[in-house]
Design a protein around this motif. Sequence first.
Motif, mmCIF file in Angstrom:
data_model
loop_
_atom_site.group_PDB
_atom_site.id
_atom_site.type_symbol
_atom_site.label_atom_id
_atom_site.label_comp_id
_atom_site.label_asym_id
_atom_site.label_seq_id
_atom_site.Cartn_x
_atom_site.Cartn_y
_atom_site.Cartn_z
ATOM 1 N N ALA A 120 0.832 -1.208 0.000
ATOM 2 C CA ALA A 120 0.000 0.000 0.000
ATOM 3 C C ALA A 120 0.862 1.252 0.000
ATOM 4 O O ALA A 120 2.015 1.240 0.440
ATOM 5 N N SER A 121 0.281 2.349 -0.485
ATOM 6 C CA SER A 121 0.950 3.638 -0.456
ATOM 7 C C SER A 121 0.415 4.469 0.704
ATOM 8 O O SER A 121 -0.470 4.027 1.443
ATOM 9 N N GLN A 122 0.926 5.684 0.840
ATOM 10 C CA GLN A 122 0.550 6.542 1.956
ATOM 11 C C GLN A 122 -0.196 7.782 1.460
ATOM 12 O O GLN A 122 -0.062 8.184 0.301
ATOM 13 N N SER A 123 -0.962 8.368 2.356
ATOM 14 C CA SER A 123 -1.564 9.670 2.077
ATOM 15 C C SER A 123 -1.421 10.554 3.303
ATOM 16 O O SER A 123 -1.341 10.063 4.435
ATOM 17 N N HIS A 124 -1.364 11.875 3.073
ATOM 18 C CA HIS A 124 -1.178 12.842 4.153
ATOM 19 C C HIS A 124 -2.144 14.001 3.922
ATOM 20 O O HIS A 124 -1.994 14.756 2.954
ATOM 21 N N ASP A 125 -3.091 14.132 4.805
ATOM 22 C CA ASP A 125 -4.061 15.219 4.727
ATOM 23 C C ASP A 125 -3.554 16.383 5.579
ATOM 24 O O ASP A 125 -3.444 16.258 6.804
ATOM 25 N N SER A 126 -3.213 17.492 4.925
ATOM 26 C CA SER A 126 -2.679 18.648 5.647
ATOM 27 C C SER A 126 -3.831 19.497 6.167
ATOM 28 O O SER A 126 -4.339 20.396 5.482
ATOM 29 N N THR A 127 -4.279 19.180 7.351
ATOM 30 C CA THR A 127 -5.436 19.850 7.956
ATOM 31 C C THR A 127 -5.184 21.349 8.071
ATOM 32 O O THR A 127 -4.128 21.783 8.530
ATOM 33 N N GLY A 128 -6.182 22.143 7.658
ATOM 34 C CA GLY A 128 -6.088 23.590 7.723
ATOM 35 C C GLY A 128 -5.449 24.225 6.513
ATOM 36 O O GLY A 128 -5.494 25.439 6.341
ATOM 37 N N ARG A 129 -4.812 23.401 5.662
ATOM 38 C CA ARG A 129 -4.163 23.945 4.469
ATOM 39 C C ARG A 129 -4.860 23.489 3.197
ATOM 40 O O ARG A 129 -4.436 23.827 2.099
ATOM 41 N N ASN A 130 -5.905 22.675 3.356
ATOM 42 C CA ASN A 130 -6.691 22.191 2.219
ATOM 43 C C ASN A 130 -5.827 21.513 1.155
ATOM 44 O O ASN A 130 -6.006 21.735 -0.036
ATOM 45 N N THR A 131 -4.874 20.713 1.602
ATOM 46 C CA THR A 131 -4.058 19.951 0.660
ATOM 47 C C THR A 131 -4.034 18.477 1.053
ATOM 48 O O THR A 131 -4.092 18.131 2.229
#
Length: 482
Positions: A120-131
């Motif tokens: 599996a790959s990874q994901s990173h949700d940058s909270t507050g930066r909408n990215t």
Amino acid sequence: MDIKNFINNEEHIPLSGMWMDNYDPATGKIYGEIPSSNHTDVESAYQAATKAFPSWSNTPIDTKSKILSKIADLIEENLEDLARAESKDNGKPLWLAQSVDIPRASSNFRFFAHAITQYASQSHDSTGRNTLNYTLRKPLGVVGCISPWNLPLYLFTWKIAPAIAAGNCVIAKPSEVTPVTAYLLGNICKKAGLPAGVLNIVHGTGPECGQAIVEHPGIKAISFTGGTNTGARIAATAAPMFKKLSLELGGKNPNLIFSDCDYEKMLHTTVRSSFANQGQICLCGSRIFVQEEIYDKFKKDFIKLVQELTVGHPMSSTTKVGAVVSASHRDKILDYIAFAKANPEEYTILTGGNTLQIPNYEDGYYIEPTVIEVSNNTCKLNQEEIFGPVVTLMTFKDEEEAIALANGTRYGLSATVWTENLNRSIKLGNELEAGIVWVNTWLNRDLRTAFGGVKDSGIGREGGFHALDFFTETKNICIEYK
């Protein structure tokens, strides 16, 4: 048996028309021919692999998994034929090929057939930066796999399976000394439904065929197992071309035996870790260090068991030690033994040290299991990789001296520790300069774990997701959303 290259799911003679003799180590006789391939054959394989890559790299994971599983099934179905071919080609006892080499080759394909379904790959949700950042693992393209002669199919598949599982197409070169099971694998892969061009097997020498693979500008990565000097030459060629490199190289592995060990278990395992496959395993414990309180007892008991090992024809069920792989390798081992005999102030040969002539196979490459007592750890036999049925013995006083002796070489592949002291096992596990440390066991492998060495024993790691990481490139994708 006359062997051919396997390119685009077809057998091909070498384009140069040049061939090499293949020898049976047990008899010293020629029993077949091998292609002496060069850059023209490698280029032909590269063109086939390049053509196959777009389709294979986009093949669904479940389809890849089924094909790899089928290859594993067919290896198991042909176990007896493959084991006999391996034993004849390499000189190892038939029972060893039946119980270890060929089953492990099947396990390699089956393991990576399952591993890619969990990769599996990874994901990173940058909270507050909408990215949102997420990663993809993309196959590299065409990769090169070069394997050694000591565990021919075992290590050949250890490289090929993760490479094709990750979506790459492969140009593979087995050792020219032991080519037969690699040749047989080509047709097994074709029968299993592996598409043409995904796996291409090219036979030849390292300086000609191997170098052509390493220096080809279109081959994106090299996975190599073999000698340290050869690894250095590969790195010198490939590094300026910015190829990915995985190098599993030589070893001079310490076996540290403390007085509080489980003595009987240690003793019998140490015989195996010294002389399995005629000592021709990169993980064999070739430097044995014994705490001085039990040294005399160990030396007596160890020599007795070593002298009971039956050296014989590989096909005999009673054989424990077969033939070494080639005449040139036999001569290299004998040169080390001769050096020890010529320097009695540093070396005492406790048992062995001679060639053997097996009745009816007098021209085979047989050497007695040899145990040599050494006076210091800086001696030639403790510093250089012999890679044969030869081990050295020394004493040590305490943990600090054991660690210093173990770490006192240019190599750092594996180490074995025998102790019932938990604190000691943790301390040595932390301080020993080795890629893998076994405590109260040897050659106990979980295919999910990282495998590789430090110092001159190599760079990179094989096994589990580490292998899939090597054969893929990470791509990060960043999305800004509203």
